[in-house]
Design an enzyme around this catalytic site. Structure first.
Site, PDB file in Angstrom:
ATOM      1  N   VAL A   4     -20.364   0.266  -9.312  1.00 32.26           N
ATOM      2  CA  VAL A   4     -20.288   0.970 -10.592  1.00 32.26           C
ATOM      3  C   VAL A   4     -20.092   2.462 -10.324  1.00 32.26           C
ATOM      4  O   VAL A   4     -20.430   2.954  -9.247  1.00 32.26           O
ATOM      5  CB  VAL A   4     -21.583   0.737 -11.415  1.00 32.26           C
ATOM      6  CG1 VAL A   4     -22.793   1.358 -10.755  1.00 32.26           C
ATOM      7  CG2 VAL A   4     -21.438   1.199 -12.845  1.00 32.26           C
ATOM      8  N   ILE A  89     -20.699   7.036  -6.981  1.00 29.21           N
ATOM      9  CA  ILE A  89     -19.909   5.816  -6.898  1.00 29.21           C
ATOM     10  C   ILE A  89     -20.644   4.827  -6.005  1.00 29.21           C
ATOM     11  O   ILE A  89     -20.815   5.054  -4.813  1.00 29.21           O
ATOM     12  CB  ILE A  89     -18.494   6.101  -6.350  1.00 29.21           C
ATOM     13  CG1 ILE A  89     -17.796   7.141  -7.229  1.00 29.21           C
ATOM     14  CG2 ILE A  89     -17.694   4.803  -6.264  1.00 29.21           C
ATOM     15  CD1 ILE A  89     -16.514   7.690  -6.645  1.00 29.21           C
ATOM     16  N   GLU A  90     -21.121   3.756  -6.620  1.00 28.44           N
ATOM     17  CA  GLU A  90     -21.765   2.668  -5.880  1.00 28.44           C
ATOM     18  C   GLU A  90     -20.651   1.723  -5.447  1.00 28.44           C
ATOM     19  O   GLU A  90     -19.906   1.205  -6.280  1.00 28.44           O
ATOM     20  CB  GLU A  90     -22.756   1.932  -6.786  1.00 28.44           C
ATOM     21  CG  GLU A  90     -23.847   2.802  -7.362  1.00 28.44           C
ATOM     22  CD  GLU A  90     -25.077   2.868  -6.488  1.00 28.44           C
ATOM     23  OE1 GLU A  90     -25.248   1.996  -5.610  1.00 28.44           O
ATOM     24  OE2 GLU A  90     -25.875   3.796  -6.686  1.00 28.44           O
ATOM     25  N   LEU A  91     -20.524   1.483  -4.134  1.00 24.44           N
ATOM     26  CA  LEU A  91     -19.370   0.759  -3.598  1.00 24.44           C
ATOM     27  C   LEU A  91     -19.561  -0.732  -3.393  1.00 24.44           C
ATOM     28  O   LEU A  91     -18.598  -1.431  -3.085  1.00 24.44           O
ATOM     29  CB  LEU A  91     -18.931   1.389  -2.274  1.00 24.44           C
ATOM     30  CG  LEU A  91     -18.378   2.799  -2.379  1.00 24.44           C
ATOM     31  CD1 LEU A  91     -18.036   3.327  -0.997  1.00 24.44           C
ATOM     32  CD2 LEU A  91     -17.170   2.836  -3.288  1.00 24.44           C
TER      33      LEU A  91
END
Length: 120
Positions: A4, A89-91
């Protein structure tokens, strides 16, 4: 981990998980969407169903405080004190992926990163 793009504010006056709109909320949403739209799995909004079955991020983005409250977070501090527009930014659903999985992460996020850079 999750998949997300999280944007300010991460905190609200009540200290609960509730939408906390910044003065530049529309710009932050545009930046977040520029990234998430290029990552199909992220944009669908439920990337980690096996780990977090109730977690849902419409269009792959979320206001930080609506997700969970983080008082004193770096992206809010940078925004308020240096005028730096920062997103988190969660990857991926796995916080510490194995080294051999990193090329897959690159392929899933390469176009997103390019779109994000174009926002400048």
């Amino acid at each position: 981990g999750s998949l997300v793009v999280n944007y300010p504010f991460d905190d609200d006056e009540q200290g609960i998980a509730i939408y906390s709109k910044s003065p530049d909320d529309a710009v932050f949403q545009q930046l977040a969407l520029s990234y998430s739209k290029e990552n199909r799995k992220m944009y669908q909004g439920s990337p980690c169903k096996d780990m977090y079955p109730t977690e849902y991020f419409p269009r792959g983005i979320t206001n930080g405080a609506q997700w969970y409250n983080v008082p004193g977070g770096m992206q809010d501090w940078n925004y308020l004190h240096t005028n730096c527009f920062e997103v988190t930014i969660e990857l991926g659903c796995v916080k510490y992926p194995k080294a051999e999985e990193l090329p897959k992460y690159w392929e899933q996020n390469r176009r997103s990163l390019l779109q994000f850079m174009k926002q400048v």
